[in-house]
Motif scaffolding. Structure first.
Motif, PDB file in Angstrom:
ATOM      1  N   ARG A  35      -2.755  -3.292   2.825  1.00 55.64           N
ATOM      2  CA  ARG A  35      -3.313  -3.325   1.643  1.00 55.64           C
ATOM      3  C   ARG A  35      -4.045  -2.340   1.351  1.00 55.64           C
ATOM      4  N   PRO A  36      -4.645  -2.040   0.257  1.00 55.02           N
ATOM      5  CA  PRO A  36      -5.417  -0.688  -0.182  1.00 55.02           C
ATOM      6  C   PRO A  36      -6.678  -1.071   0.770  1.00 55.02           C
ATOM      7  N   GLN A  37      -7.119  -0.209   1.384  1.00 58.79           N
ATOM      8  CA  GLN A  37      -8.642  -0.157   1.988  1.00 58.79           C
ATOM      9  C   GLN A  37      -9.337   1.021   1.947  1.00 58.79           C
ATOM     10  N   PRO A  88       2.233   0.920   7.998  1.00 65.18           N
ATOM     11  CA  PRO A  88       3.676   0.290   8.272  1.00 65.18           C
ATOM     12  C   PRO A  88       4.650   1.315   8.682  1.00 65.18           C
ATOM     13  N   GLU A  89       5.788   0.643   9.393  1.00 65.34           N
ATOM     14  CA  GLU A  89       6.881   1.406   9.938  1.00 65.34           C
ATOM     15  C   GLU A  89       7.815   0.991   8.628  1.00 65.34           C
ATOM     16  N   LEU A 136      -2.220  -5.308 -10.312  1.00 65.19           N
ATOM     17  CA  LEU A 136      -2.978  -5.876  -9.540  1.00 65.19           C
ATOM     18  C   LEU A 136      -2.406  -7.176  -8.782  1.00 65.19           C
ATOM     19  N   ALA A 137      -1.872  -7.826  -9.929  1.00 64.55           N
ATOM     20  CA  ALA A 137      -1.127  -8.924  -9.268  1.00 64.55           C
ATOM     21  C   ALA A 137       0.028  -8.976  -8.414  1.00 64.55           C
ATOM     22  N   PHE A 183      -7.048  -8.415  -2.285  1.00 66.03           N
ATOM     23  CA  PHE A 183      -5.851  -8.011  -1.943  1.00 66.03           C
ATOM     24  C   PHE A 183      -6.002  -8.771  -0.568  1.00 66.03           C
ATOM     25  N   THR A 184      -4.829  -9.558   0.030  1.00 64.25           N
ATOM     26  CA  THR A 184      -5.107 -10.127   1.199  1.00 64.25           C
ATOM     27  C   THR A 184      -3.983  -9.485   2.091  1.00 64.25           C
ATOM     28  N   GLY A 185      -2.913  -9.029   1.396  1.00 64.97           N
ATOM     29  CA  GLY A 185      -1.691  -8.370   2.244  1.00 64.97           C
ATOM     30  C   GLY A 185      -0.469  -8.064   1.494  1.00 64.97           C
ATOM     31  N   PRO A 186       0.540  -7.504   1.808  1.00 67.02           N
ATOM     32  CA  PRO A 186       1.532  -6.779   1.029  1.00 67.02           C
ATOM     33  C   PRO A 186       1.779  -7.818  -0.043  1.00 67.02           C
TER      34      PRO A 186
END
Ligand SMILES: Cc1cc2nc3c(=O)[nH]c(=O)nc-3n(C[C@H](O)[C@H](O)[C@H](O)COP(=O)(O)OP(=O)(O)OC[C@H]3O[C@@H](n4cnc5c(N)ncnc54)[C@H](O)[C@@H]3O)c2cc1C
Length: 288
Positions: free
Chosen positions: A222-224, A257-258, A115-116, A152-155
């Motif tokens: 991020r997971p969505q 993402p690419e 998670l972190a 989660f805010t981004g990669p």
């Protein structure tokens, strides 16, 4: 390469661990080390101190109750895999975790670490977001509980503060007759997925979809969840036409993402295929 020098502490309590983190903003938590050690070895991270959670008591529990499942931060993939009651209490979780990495990594990697670390293609963050889970944290300012959808805010990026330790993942109650599926595609068994889909729904008496949840990993930063797909499904009985519509909507809804493993167009097509296969599996037998 070798890691930069760091101090090492293994406190016995959560309170001591938080004190160490609060006193030194450059300190980092280490749990299973399966994501952090490679970062240290490549010198992509160089914390001044590692605060090891291995001696902290009370973080290794799997609790199953009327309100759902609670996974302590130090629960390992292997613990999830081997827990027969968990397979009944949360079959989607169990199925997703079977796709995580290889045996050796599953033997050490933990709930809190995953998670972190917040890899957009990681299975557990995807399950947490899809299932409306909450993440419990404790730091110098006290305890708080954050919905996974906001965590989660981004990669590799979350709302966790440097002095906060994840203590628990809380998954809501899972009805026995729920229909569900998890599908992912990775280039090799145990690799991170190019994309993955977790989905579930309940049914009304006439077999129409209620409460649909469709989440993706590896297909956004991020997971969505995919609300567009969920609205399409809601209130309708699953049939071939609806499955095709949902798959097409999912491909449009993601923002993949690419990278050197796959282009965005490929990942969009993959998401459509995984949604189609997932819905078909869920509608046929409720199991992946
Ligand atoms: C070859 C390989 C393949 C892999 N494949 C997959 C895969 O397919 N799917 C997948 O999901 N993962 C995969 N992983 C990652 C693996 O699952 C990691 O174990 C996991 O992501 C991190 O868990 P950990 O306990 O090892 O964390 P660590 O490596 O110890 O820590 C990771 C990060 O989390 C922080 N942290 C750890 N615990 C806490 C806590 N309780 N509170 C706050 N911060 C904390 C650390 O400071 C660090 O920033 C793979 C790893 C490798 C090396």
């Amino acid at each position: 390469m070798k890691p930069a020098p760091f101090e090492y502490r293994a406190p016995g309590t959560l309170g001591e661990a938080i004190e160490l983190l609060a006193a030194d903003p450059e300190a980092a938590v280490i749990a299973g080390g399966q994501s952090l050690m490679p970062l240290l070895a490549f010198r992509l991270a160089a914390p001044s101190m590692l605060v090891d959670l291995r001696r902290v008591r009370g973080l290794g529990e799997i609790a199953i109750g009327d309100s759902g499942v609670r996974l302590g931060a130090r629960v390992r993939w292997r613990d999830i895999e081997e827990d027969q009651l968990l397979a009944i209490a949360h079959p989607l979780l169990r199925e997703a975790i079977a796709h995580v990495a290889h045996y050796q990594i599953r033997n050490r990697g933990t709930v809190g670490g995953s998670l972190a670390h917040a890899d957009p293609a990681a299975e557990l963050p995807g399950i947490a977001v899809t299932c409306d889970a909450e993440i419990a944290l404790v730091g110098a300012a006290g305890e708080r509980c954050v919905p996974a959808a906001e965590f989660f805010t981004g990669p590799l990026s979350t709302v966790r503060q440097p002095d906060e330790i994840i203590t628990e993942l809380r998954l809501p109650f899972w009805p026995r007759d729920r229909r569900w599926a998890f599908r992912e595609f990775a280039q090799r068994q145990g690799d991170f997925a190019l994309a993955g889909v977790a989905l579930f729904y309940d049914e009304d008496r006439r077999g129409r979809v209620r409460n649909p949840h469709v989440g993706v990993i590896g297909a956004c930063n991020r997971p969505q969840r995919l609300p567009e797909v969920e609205s399409l499904l809601s209130g309708h009985a699953i049939d071939d036409g609806l499955i095709r519509e949902a798959a097409a909507a999912a491909a449009q809804a993601v923002d993949p993402p690419e990278d050197l493993h796959a282009g965005a167009a490929y990942r969009r097509a993959l998401v459509a295929t995984l949604v189609e296969r997932g819905l078909r599996a869920a509608s046929q037998n409720g199991e992946a």
